[in-house]
Design an enzyme around this catalytic site. Structure first.
Site, PDB file in Angstrom:
ATOM      1  CE  LYS A   1      -4.203  -2.027   0.989  1.00  0.00           C
ATOM      2  NZ  LYS A   1      -4.910  -2.731   2.029  1.00  0.00           N
TER       3      LYS A   1
ATOM      4  CE  LYS B   1     -14.163  -4.665  -2.075  1.00  0.00           C
ATOM      5  NZ  LYS B   1     -13.551  -4.629  -0.755  1.00  0.00           N
TER       6      LYS B   1
ATOM      7  CE  LYS C   1      -6.733 -10.009  -3.443  1.00  0.00           C
ATOM      8  NZ  LYS C   1      -7.078  -8.663  -3.152  1.00  0.00           N
TER       9      LYS C   1
HETATM   10  P1  ADP Z   1     -10.089  -6.287  -2.304  1.00  0.00           P
HETATM   11  O1  ADP Z   1      -8.807  -7.031  -2.219  1.00  0.00           O
HETATM   12  O2  ADP Z   1     -10.758  -6.470  -3.605  1.00  0.00           O
HETATM   13  O3  ADP Z   1      -9.987  -4.844  -1.862  1.00  0.00           O
HETATM   14  P2  ADP Z   1     -10.901  -6.879   0.342  1.00  0.00           P
HETATM   15  O4  ADP Z   1      -9.468  -6.648   0.688  1.00  0.00           O
HETATM   16  O5  ADP Z   1     -11.915  -5.944   0.918  1.00  0.00           O
HETATM   17  O6  ADP Z   1     -11.040  -6.943  -1.238  1.00  0.00           O
HETATM   18  O7  ADP Z   1     -11.253  -8.373   0.723  1.00  0.00           O
HETATM   19  C1  ADP Z   1     -12.401  -8.825   1.374  1.00  0.00           C
HETATM   20  C2  ADP Z   1     -12.320 -10.338   1.516  1.00  0.00           C
HETATM   21  O8  ADP Z   1     -12.333 -10.957   0.218  1.00  0.00           O
HETATM   22  C3  ADP Z   1     -11.044 -10.827   2.189  1.00  0.00           C
HETATM   23  O9  ADP Z   1     -11.358 -11.950   2.986  1.00  0.00           O
HETATM   24  C4  ADP Z   1     -10.171 -11.231   1.046  1.00  0.00           C
HETATM   25  O10 ADP Z   1      -9.245 -12.228   1.414  1.00  0.00           O
HETATM   26  C5  ADP Z   1     -11.178 -11.768   0.053  1.00  0.00           C
HETATM   27  N1  ADP Z   1     -10.675 -11.606  -1.319  1.00  0.00           N
HETATM   28  C6  ADP Z   1     -10.493 -10.436  -1.982  1.00  0.00           C
HETATM   29  N2  ADP Z   1     -10.030 -10.655  -3.244  1.00  0.00           N
HETATM   30  C7  ADP Z   1      -9.912 -12.010  -3.370  1.00  0.00           C
HETATM   31  C8  ADP Z   1      -9.481 -12.870  -4.432  1.00  0.00           C
HETATM   32  N3  ADP Z   1      -9.128 -12.395  -5.611  1.00  0.00           N
HETATM   33  N4  ADP Z   1      -9.473 -14.212  -4.206  1.00  0.00           N
HETATM   34  C9  ADP Z   1      -9.865 -14.702  -3.000  1.00  0.00           C
HETATM   35  N5  ADP Z   1     -10.277 -13.953  -1.971  1.00  0.00           N
HETATM   36  C10 ADP Z   1     -10.309 -12.627  -2.129  1.00  0.00           C
END
Ligand code: ADP
Ligand code: TRP
Length: 334
Positions: free
Chosen positions: A114, A201, A198
């Site tokens: 980050k 968002k 991956k």
């Molecule tokens: P992002 O990474 O899209 O910002 P978050 O960090 O808010 O999403 O993640 C929310 C939940 O979704 C967490 O438990 C995270 O591990 C899971 N998650 C997010 N992206 C993925 C992915 N591509 N594959 C599996 N789990 C994911």
């Protein structure tokens, strides 16, 4: 008894939920709410590290709340709350901060990532993100935390802070939380459509549960591939493997097998593969999208759910916080 074991997880309200969130996290929530004492919350305080505009924050929280419910998280079975509705978590995080060291926080991968992505906003909240997350978890004495693979290190930090508190004060106040998938498998990593590892968002490579079918078709048809296999039984490039990984989540195994065979025989047409994938994704997301809209239109219901959630969340959190304050040695004169 299993029912007594506590499960907790949270998602930041930083954008619409996507297939990665759904398959990596929420699907686990759904099966766990049947058998465990579950807390699922919306991490709005955590989302402040990226300075959302005040006029957007509430709508984002509302969207994730409606999406949680539309996916099937049931307020009758699980406690659903908004992080800032349970201020005990923030107080607890300040106490945990005193036992968190600068070096270990700076070495966290998510912090380094980050800091690289937002070099002009490397705030202290970003640095102590794992401390607040540890507080979220251990304040309810959660044993299991269903999250995707990307959260493993944060969870390791939560274990560290639970253990450290116990050691410093010579108590066994906190449980060390573990990751969890309902099928007992490894935490999932859902890939993006751009060939990257991956779906996320902020990566611009996500298919959202709230996307309209038209949008989904467009995104999938634009997914990166290559010019196709030229030798029989050749190894798939990462981009094509990713499409198959997505298919494994949404498509019929028989259909996947056919595409795998046609790849091996160099007969595959990526256009057909993508069309199939898009339609199978739409079958999953369409009913969810309809329910999201229903919840978004019902402020009354959302109000009731979050009020009850806040009460239950605070009841559990304040119990631990009282114990912690005693252990630390706080006493009142009055
Ligand atoms: P992002 O990474 O899209 O910002 P978050 O960090 O808010 O999403 O993640 C929310 C939940 O979704 C967490 O438990 C995270 O591990 C899971 N998650 C997010 N992206 C993925 C992915 N591509 N594959 C599996 N789990 C994911
Ligand atoms: N860090 C998590 C994410 O980015 C969100 C989160 C905050 C969380 N607190 C948590 C997840 C506690 C599980 C438990 O996805």
């Amino acid at each position: 008894m299993k029912k007594k074991d506590i499960v907790l997880s949270g998602i930041r309200p930083t954008g619409n939920l996507h297939l990665g969130n759904y398959y990596g996290a929420i699907r686990n929530f759904l099966s766990m709410q049947e058998d465990y004492n579950c807390f699922f919350f919306i991490a709005d305080v955590h989302s402040l590290t990226t300075h959302p505009k005040p006029e957007n924050l509430h709508a984002r929280v509302k969207q994730v709340l409606a999406e949680y419910l539309a996916c099937g998280i049931d307020p009758e079975k699980a406690t659903i709350y908004i992080q800032s509705d349970v201020p005990e978590v923030l107080e607890m995080a300040i106490y945990l901060n005193m036992n968190a060291y600068l070096g270990e926080l700076e070495r966290t991968t998510t912090f380094k990532d980050k800091a690289r992505k937002q070099p002009n906003n490397v705030n202290a909240g970003l640095l102590t993100y794992p401390v607040l997350m540890a507080s979220d978890i251990i304040i309810h004495k959660a044993k299991y935390v269903p999250v995707g693979k990307d959260q493993e290190q944060n969870l390791e930090m939560a274990r560290k802070y639970a253990r450290r508190f116990n050691n410093i004060y010579g108590v066994d106040e906190f449980v060390e939380p573990q990751d969890f998938t309902f099928d007992g498998g490894e935490p999932l990593k859902v890939p993006g459509l751009d060939g990257s590892g991956k779906m996320g968002k902020s990566e611009g490579n996500a298919i959202n549960l709230f996307d309209e079918p038209k949008e989904i078709r467009k995104k999938v048809m634009h997914a990166v591939t290559d010019s196709g296999p030229s030798k029989m039984n050749s190894e798939m490039p990462e981009t094509v493997k990713n499409l198959f990984s997505l298919m494994k989540l949404v498509s019929d195994p028989e259909v996947i097998k056919q595409f795998e065979e046609s790849y091996a025989k160099c007969e595959i047409r990526y256009g057909d593969l993508k069309k199939q994938l898009a339609e199978d994704i739409i079958d999953v997301t369409k009913p969810i999208r309809a329910r999201i809209n229903e919840y978004l239109a019902d402020d009354n219901y959302l109000g009731r759910v979050t009020k009850i959630g806040a009460e239950k969340g605070r009841e559990s959190a304040s119990k631990t916080l009282d114990e912690v304050k005693k252990i630390i040695g706080f006493k009142r004169f009055y």
